[in-house]
Structures are given as structure tokens and as C-alpha cells.
Design an enzyme around this catalytic site. Structure first.
Site, mmCIF file in Angstrom:
data_model
loop_
_atom_site.group_PDB
_atom_site.id
_atom_site.type_symbol
_atom_site.label_atom_id
_atom_site.label_comp_id
_atom_site.label_asym_id
_atom_site.label_seq_id
_atom_site.Cartn_x
_atom_site.Cartn_y
_atom_site.Cartn_z
ATOM 1 N N GLN A 118 0.855 -1.186 0.000
ATOM 2 C CA GLN A 118 0.000 0.000 0.000
ATOM 3 C C GLN A 118 0.889 1.232 0.000
ATOM 4 O O GLN A 118 1.626 1.464 0.949
ATOM 5 C CB GLN A 118 -0.856 -0.071 1.265
ATOM 6 N N SER A 121 1.646 6.863 2.324
ATOM 7 C CA SER A 121 2.387 7.970 2.948
ATOM 8 C C SER A 121 3.497 8.474 2.051
ATOM 9 O O SER A 121 4.095 7.716 1.291
ATOM 10 C CB SER A 121 3.003 7.511 4.259
ATOM 11 N N GLU A 236 -8.382 -0.819 6.807
ATOM 12 C CA GLU A 236 -7.162 -1.023 7.576
ATOM 13 C C GLU A 236 -7.411 -0.829 9.068
ATOM 14 O O GLU A 236 -6.993 -1.617 9.899
ATOM 15 C CB GLU A 236 -6.082 -0.037 7.110
ATOM 16 N N GLU A 368 -3.592 10.755 17.330
ATOM 17 C CA GLU A 368 -4.190 12.102 17.264
ATOM 18 C C GLU A 368 -5.282 12.143 16.192
ATOM 19 O O GLU A 368 -6.366 12.685 16.409
ATOM 20 C CB GLU A 368 -3.107 13.150 16.980
#
Lengths: 399, 378
Positions: A118, A121, A236, A368
Site C-alpha cells: 500500500q 504515505s 485497515e 491524534e
């Protein structure tokens, strides 16, 4: 009444296919061959249409398939081997792909002949994934890709990669992304190991230098890549947050082992160990409750908290295990020999697990970001004001 | 360790209906105004409300049918307890229906069950248990009061502290040491030599009294079941009471979460709803996680009470996890509400007081974790 008949028919269909699969099973069989048969009988994902590894029945019957295969001692670990493909890729391809694309990719994915990765990022797009800047430019029936991805698990052994890239920099960030499946063996793809704090390189950096992708490898519409990416991420996070484990297993097992091995008796340490055990068990029961409610068709907020809770707790427990080891906790058995695993390594020494767990609250959505999601989507709180929302992507400040 | 028992978490249709009617009734009849009125009385209950609850079937749910009950299980009772926690239901429900009734079911002779349980089921009786004598009372080891034998009679002398609704109950089930161990006695409130003194409580919605026994003379019929057999009964009642409180805590914690979220959506500062700030949003996300975890442990415990081995794990697990979740939810709600949350006028302090006081009852969080560690062999 007709529902009952339909349900009985579906169950009979599934059990009949399982009988057929298992009657042809022989322990000496190559696992890939077994998984191929499982796929061809429609027992890979029973809810998918016939011809695509499914039988077009309710997904609840998949648990019967898994139970029976396990009971027969036949191989079930293809999901573990090809987690990114089977756990995430399949859901995305079935939701956004064409029949032709499903036919091409699903079977070899399920048999683990083709491994998946995948490519999300980037150095400049972590939590703010929609800010990604790897780009694709159309050239006739092909697209030409340039850019860099990072934190790509198992990219060095993957055949296919899930790749969202920027195809229109003149529109706001969410609107200019298109989602491709890229052949990792294509010219111009360069995969380099990225060593992490444990000394392992589970992850990679992937560089794209004029890589050509045929347009038929595009998933969904041009510009629809954000939506497709969200499907992948939801899959995911659910996959990470809904792993159901027996009581006392996972990282708490290491802590209890260390408690006994080092013959601790200190009441303060016992209280802390018991507190962590209780929190871990509460998480385990919540995952179990969420899975039950999801299967019963009445999913609630309990289904969204697992990833966040697991990350923070796993970090705390793995740290405590090392604390129980005293001076032994200052050692690192085997040393930091840099190496590149070829499959998911779930555990190692307590020290290694302590280090590895530091990533739990970063990978698959930082804690976060998970708190923002819980706050906004589950609790209904307003979002943060966003300065980049309506700006063309190319005008957004970055760095 | 044996396989962990798996429970079904989803409510049955019947349980879901019970939840809805209970919530509706409590919203109609037990508003915060009513809670505050009763809080200011010394008795802390309302006779008409008590009777209505019984008519709805709350009191009889978990009492066996042969003794005038409805013969359901703790799982049904748990639905009512959670809603009561949400509404801060005032009155001796825990002490009567969860504690005394179970002590009688578990320890009583058949004649005693026939005599006493129908009255509880119908809402005619208010009862309590007088167990502990000092501030750390949490297990049977802490029970020191003795009952002396005088011919056929028993003479009780001593002080029982922190007796829930001890000045209101018509019958007190008390524990004392007898020649053969620990025994329970049924003591009518008007027995000579028994004095109940109401003491003000941190959580004024749940009253307490200290009971003084001065040469209280009881006939042989006052002995609940057989002499010297009360230890396991009390152990089990304490665990059931802990599970009951966990459910109350879950109901209260959910109220805190909803109240904080609503405030985050409607309170504006710096030109924004404060729930859009991550400082608030993340605190609320954490509250959501801990409330969901608390629910899982309480629901699990409520469904396995008949599995005595598992209850040794599940009860202290639920009590410790739910106590911490409720306390944190109530404290954080005050923080999120700011000055408003600290006022007498806003209801949050009632939940904070419930949270703190229920966390201490029958042994605090660390005591619960000691029980859990023992059950796990740690």
C-alpha cells in the site's frame, strides 16, 4: 418465512462447497493450490459474486468457512502472509474495481502468488494524506508516474501496489487524486529498505521515475482517488482494531511471563500489572462486543475505539514488561543486526516488542488523527477550521 | 486457565423493550428536580415511586418464580440498573433487591424465602444488609461483631457502619460471628436495642445509617439459613453488588459523556464551538473509549453471574474498570463545562459524587484489583 428459506439455502450451499473443498484436501498439498481451490469454490469471500471467489451470500457465513478449514487442519494463513492484499486490497478492488479488474487481481492475491503493498504515505503527506504530491500525467492509454512514497510495508516482495497520486494540482487537494494499481516490477520503480528503531526494515521507501501505468489499472474515476483511499483506510483501521484474541494473550502474556520469571512480589508492581491486565481485558471484551454487534447488523461506537485503545495500551504493556526485567531489560538479545523480514513479524523479545510498539500510535492513522475521527464522526463534534480546504493544491503551503 | 466464557452482548427484544420502558419511566418520573428533592430529605426515597417501580416489575425480575418473582436473570436486572445509574435513581433498590434479596435467595431456609421474597417482589419491603464495622470493610474477614447464644436466643452487640438506607429499611440482614463461623440474622427495624442513626453522605442520593446493637435479642427464627454458613453467601452478595454498581456506573458515565459532548457542540469561545478544539475533542474521544470499555466489562459480568469461577474475575474487573471510567468521566465533564460544572445548580456534581462514592463501596479500585490478582493467580 422466505428469509428463513433463503438463509437455509445459503447455509446449505456454503456447507456443500466446504465439504467439496475439504474432501479434496490432502495435507501434502501445496497451500497455494488449496487456496486456489478455495477461491474457485467461492469460499474466499462468500459475500462476493460467483466467479470472484464468492457465492453471493451474506458475509456471516465466512466464519463457518474459517472454522471448518481450521478444524480440518488445512491452511488458513494466507491472510497473514498477504495482509495488505487480502485485508485491504480485496475490499477496495471489489468496491471500486471493474469485473475485469476483479478477475485479474483477486485470485492470485488470495493464493498469495501475488503479494500486495500500500503506497500511501509520502515524506510530505503523513497524517495529511490528501496533501500527497507523487503525480501522474496522462499519456494516451497510459499514465506516467513520478514521486516518492514512504513507510511501505513489504514493498520489496510485493507484485502489486495500491497507489493514490495527484493527477490535477489545480483543484483543492481532495479532488485532484486518482487511484492506481501499480506493477511493482515495472521499469522505474525503485524500492529501498527503511530501517526502523528495531533494526528491521519492515518498511521501504519507494521511488517512481517515469513509471508507466496502463489506464486499465486505474481504480474508479479520474479524481475519485480520495474516496478510494478512504475505503482502504477504513478497512485497515477496522482490521487493526477488530482482531479478536483469547484472554491473556498478546502483549499482556509477555508481562505476566516476566512477572513470574523474575519472581516479583511487590504490591505496587502487582497493582500495575493487574491494572494493565484489566484494561487489556476490557479492550478484548470491547472488540468481541463490537464484532458481535457488527455481525448482528447493529454496529455502535464500540466498533471505532479499538485501534486507538489498542495502540496506547500495547505501548504501555510492552514498556511495563521490560520494566519487570530490571537489568535484563537493558540488554538487546541478538543485537541490532539490520535485516529485512519477508513477512509480518508479530513478536520477538520483550525489548524488541517494546520498541516496535512505539509505532502503534503512528501507523494506520496516528492516535491524534484517531481521536479526531472519534470526536467528529462518532461523537459529532465540529471539525477544526481548515485553511487549505478550498485552495487549489498547488497554492497550499507545504514543507 | 479454562476457556473464557463467551457471552452474547446484544440485548434480546424483550430486554430492549425493558430498557426503553425503564428509560421512559425514569425520564418522566425521576427528573433531576425529583432527585434533588429526595436528596434533601433524610429518608431519600419516595413511596409512590418505589411502588411504581415494583409495578413495572423491577423488584421481581431476578427473584425465582416460586417465591413470587418473575424468574428472569441478572441480565434483565442489569438493564434496569444501568438506567437507574443514568437517572441517579434514589432509594434502597441496591440494598433491597440486589443485596438482601440475594442473601435470602442464597442463604435462607425455604420458609424464610416464602415469607420474605414475595414482599420484596411486590415492592412492600425495604431491606438492607448491615455488614461492615469500619472504613475499610470489604470482605468477610472484616466482620467482627459477635452473636452470643442464650438458650435458643441470640444476643447481638456492636456497631454496624455505613449501612445503606439503614434508617429506612424495615428488615436488616446483619452478619455476626457465631460459634461455628459467620452467620446472617434477620432483624426487624423495630427490635428492642437496635438504634439507627442517619449520617450525611457524600452522595446524598444514597443514604446511610450507623446501626447500634445493644443487647439485641433475637429468636432462633431470626437466623438466616443455618448457623455458621454465611461466608460464601456474603462473598457472593458482595460480588453481585459490585456488578450492580458497575452497571450503575456505566449509566452515569454515559450521561457524563453525552453532557460533555453537547456542551462541546453548543458552547462557543474564540468564535468556535469548543468541541472543535483538539484539547476538548481529544479528551472526549478518550472518554468515549473508557466508557465503551467500561460497558464491555459490566455487560460481560452481568451475563456470567451464575458462573461462580468466572465471577471471581469478572466482578472485580468490572468494578475496577467502571469505577475509574466513571470518576474520570465525571471529573472531565466538570473540566469541560468550566465554571458551570462547578455550580450547585448544574447536575454534574451529583454524578461526580455518585462516581466517587460507588467507587469506594465494597472495596475501592485497588482492593478490586487485589481480588482480581488473586483470581488470576498473580
Amino acid at each position: 418465512m422466505t428469509d428463513t428459506i433463503a438463509a437455509e439455502k445459503a447455509e446449505a450451499l456454503v456447507t456443500g462447497k466446504i465439504d467439496e473443498l475439504l474432501s479434496g484436501y490432502d495435507p501434502s498439498m501445496d497451500p497455494q493450490e488449496f487456496w486456489g481451490r478455495q477461491y474457485d469454490l467461492g469460499l474466499a469471500w462468500v459475500q462476493y459474486p460467483e466467479g470472484f471467489g464468492g457465492l453471493g451470500v451474506s458475509p456471516k457465513y465466512q466464519s463457518i468457512v474459517q472454522r471448518r478449514i481450521e478444524a480440518a487442519g488445512a491452511p488458513t494463513w494466507n491472510r497473514q502472509i498477504n495482509l495488505l492484499g487480502i485485508g485491504m486490497g480485496a475490499g477496495v478492488i471489489s468496491a471500486h474495481g471493474t469485473a475485469e479488474q476483479m478477475r485479474k487481481w483477486l485470485r492470485p492475491m488470495f493464493t498469495t502468488e501475488d503479494m500486495w503493498c500500500q503506497l500511501f504515505s509520502e515524506p510530505g503527506a503523513g497524517s495529511d494524506l490528501a496533501n500527497l504530491s507523487a503525480k501522474a500525467v496522462r499519456d494516451g492509454d497510459e499514465w506516467i508516474v513520478n514521486g516518492q512514497k514512504v513507510w511501505t510495508t513489504l514493498a520489496h516482495i510485493a507484485k502489486w501496489g495500491m497507489l493514490p497520486v495527484r493527477t490535477d494540482p489545480d483543484v483543492p487537494k481532495h479532488k485532484g487524486i486518482t487511484y492506481f494499481i501499480v506493477d511493482m516490477e515495472a521499469d522505474g520503480v525503485d524500492v529501498r529498505p527503511l530501517y526502523q528503531i528495531t533494526g528491521e526494515a519492515e518498511f521501504n521507501e519507494v521511488f517512481f521515475d517515469d513509471v508507466r501505468i496502463p489506464d486499465e489499472y486505474r481504480l474508479d474515476d479520474v479524481g475519485a482517488g480520495w474516496r478510494v483511499s478512504m475505503t482502504t483506510l477504513m478497512n485497515e483501521r477496522v482490521a487493526i482494531g477488530s482482531r479478536s484474541l483469547p484472554r491473556g494473550s498478546g502483549s499482556i502474556k509477555d508481562a505476566i511471563r516476566a512477572w513470574r520469571e523474575y519472581e516479583h512480589d511487590d504490591p505496587a508492581l502487582r497493582d500495575e500489572l493487574t491494572r494493565l491486565w484489566a484494561e487489556w481485558e476490557a479492550l478484548r471484551l470491547t472488540v468481541e462486543r463490537a464484532n458481535q454487534m457488527r455481525k448482528a447488523g447493529i454496529p455502535g461506537p464500540e466498533g471505532s475505539t479499538g485501534k486507538l485503545a489498542w495502540a496506547d495500551l500495547n505501548k504501555a504493556i510492552t514498556a511495563f514488561s521490560v520494566e519487570l526485567m530490571g537489568w535484563d531489560g537493558t540488554l538487546y538479545p541478538g543485537g541490532y543486526e539490520l535485516h529485512r523480514p519477508t513477512e509480518f513479524e508479530d513478536s520477538g523479545s520483550p525489548q524488541r516488542n517494546f520498541l516496535r510498539a512505539r509505532a502503534n500510535s503512528i501507523e494506520g492513522g496516528t492516535s491524534e488523527i484517531m481521536r479526531n475521527i472519534l470526536g467528529e464522526r462518532v461523537l459529532g463534534l465540529p471539525g477544526e477550521p481548515r485553511v487549505d480546504k478550498d485552495l487549489p493544491w498547488k497554492e497550499v503551503p507545504r514543507g | 486457565m479454562a476457556d473464557t466464557p463467551r457471552v452474547t452482548f446484544a440485548l434480546t427484544e424483550e430486554q430492549e423493550m425493558l430498557r426503553q420502558t425503564t428509560r421512559q419511566f425514569l425520564e418522566d418520573r425521576v427528573s433531576p428536580t425529583v432527585v434533588r428533592e429526595l436528596m434533601e430529605t433524610e429518608t431519600g426515597f419516595d413511596a409512590a415511586l418505589w411502588q411504581s417501580g415494583a409495578e413495572l416489575g423491577w423488584h421481581s425480575l431476578a427473584i425465582p418464580e416460586e417465591y413470587g418473582g418473575a424468574g428472569y436473570t441478572f441480565a434483565e436486572l442489569s438493564v434496569v440498573l444501568e438506567e437507574m445509574g443514568r437517572a441517579l435513581f434514589p432509594g434502597p433498590f441496591l440494598s433491597t433487591v440486589v443485596m438482601a434479596a440475594n442473601a435470602i435467595v442464597l442463604g435462607g431456609r425455604d420458609s424464610q424465602k416464602k415469607e420474605l421474597l414475595p414482599g420484596i417482589a411486590m415492592g412492600e419491603s425495604m431491606m438492607t444488609m448491615a455488614l461492615f464495622e469500619g472504613p475499610q470493610g470489604a470482605t468477610t474477614d472484616d466482620i467482627r461483631m459477635t452473636a452470643a447464644q442464650d438458650g435458643e436466643a441470640w444476643i447481638l452487640d456492636g456497631v454496624k457502619k455505613n449501612v445503606l438506607f439503614g434508617h429506612v429499611a424495615g428488615t436488616i440482614v446483619t452478619a455476626a460471628r457465631t460459634p461455628n463461623g459467620l452467620s446472617l440474622f434477620l432483624v426487624p427495624a423495630d427490635t428492642g436495642g437496635l438504634n439507627a442513626e442517619h449520617v450525611p453522605t457524600l452522595d446524598a442520593t444514597r443514604k446511610q445509617a450507623n446501626l447500634t446493637f445493644s443487647g439485641v435479642r433475637l429468636g432462633p427464627e431470626a437466623l438466616l439459613g443455618n448457623e455458621g454458613t454465611a461466608g460464601p453467601v456474603i462473598d457472593r452478595v458482595l460480588r453481585l453488588a459490585s456488578v450492580a454498581l458497575s452497571l450503575e456506573q456505566v449509566g452515569g458515565a454515559q450521561w457524563c459523556l453525552e453532557t460533555s459532548v453537547e456542551h462541546g457542540q453548543t458552547r462557543f469561545q474564540f468564535g468556535r464551538a469548543i468541541g472543535s478544539f483538539q484539547a476538548i475533542k481529544h479528551r472526549l474521544a478518550d472518554m468515549l473509549v473508557s466508557v465503551e470499555h467500561a460497558k464491555s466489562t459490566a455487560y460481560h459480568a452481568a451475563r456470567i453471574v451464575d458462573d461462580t469461577d468466572e465471577l471471581l474475575v469478572a466482578a472485580p474487573l468490572a468494578k475496577s474498570v467502571c469505577s475509574e471510567a466513571y470518576l474520570r468521566a465525571a471529573s472531565d465533564t466538570i473540566q469541560i463545562l468550566g465554571g458551570t460544572g462547578f455550580t450547585w445548580e448544574h447536575d454534574t456534581h451529583l454524578y461526580l459524587k455518585r462516581a466517587k462514592s460507588t467507587s469506594l463501596m465494597f472495596g475501592g479500585v485497588r482492593h478490586q484489583r487485589r481480588l482480581l490478582a488473586e483470581a488470576l493467580g498473580l
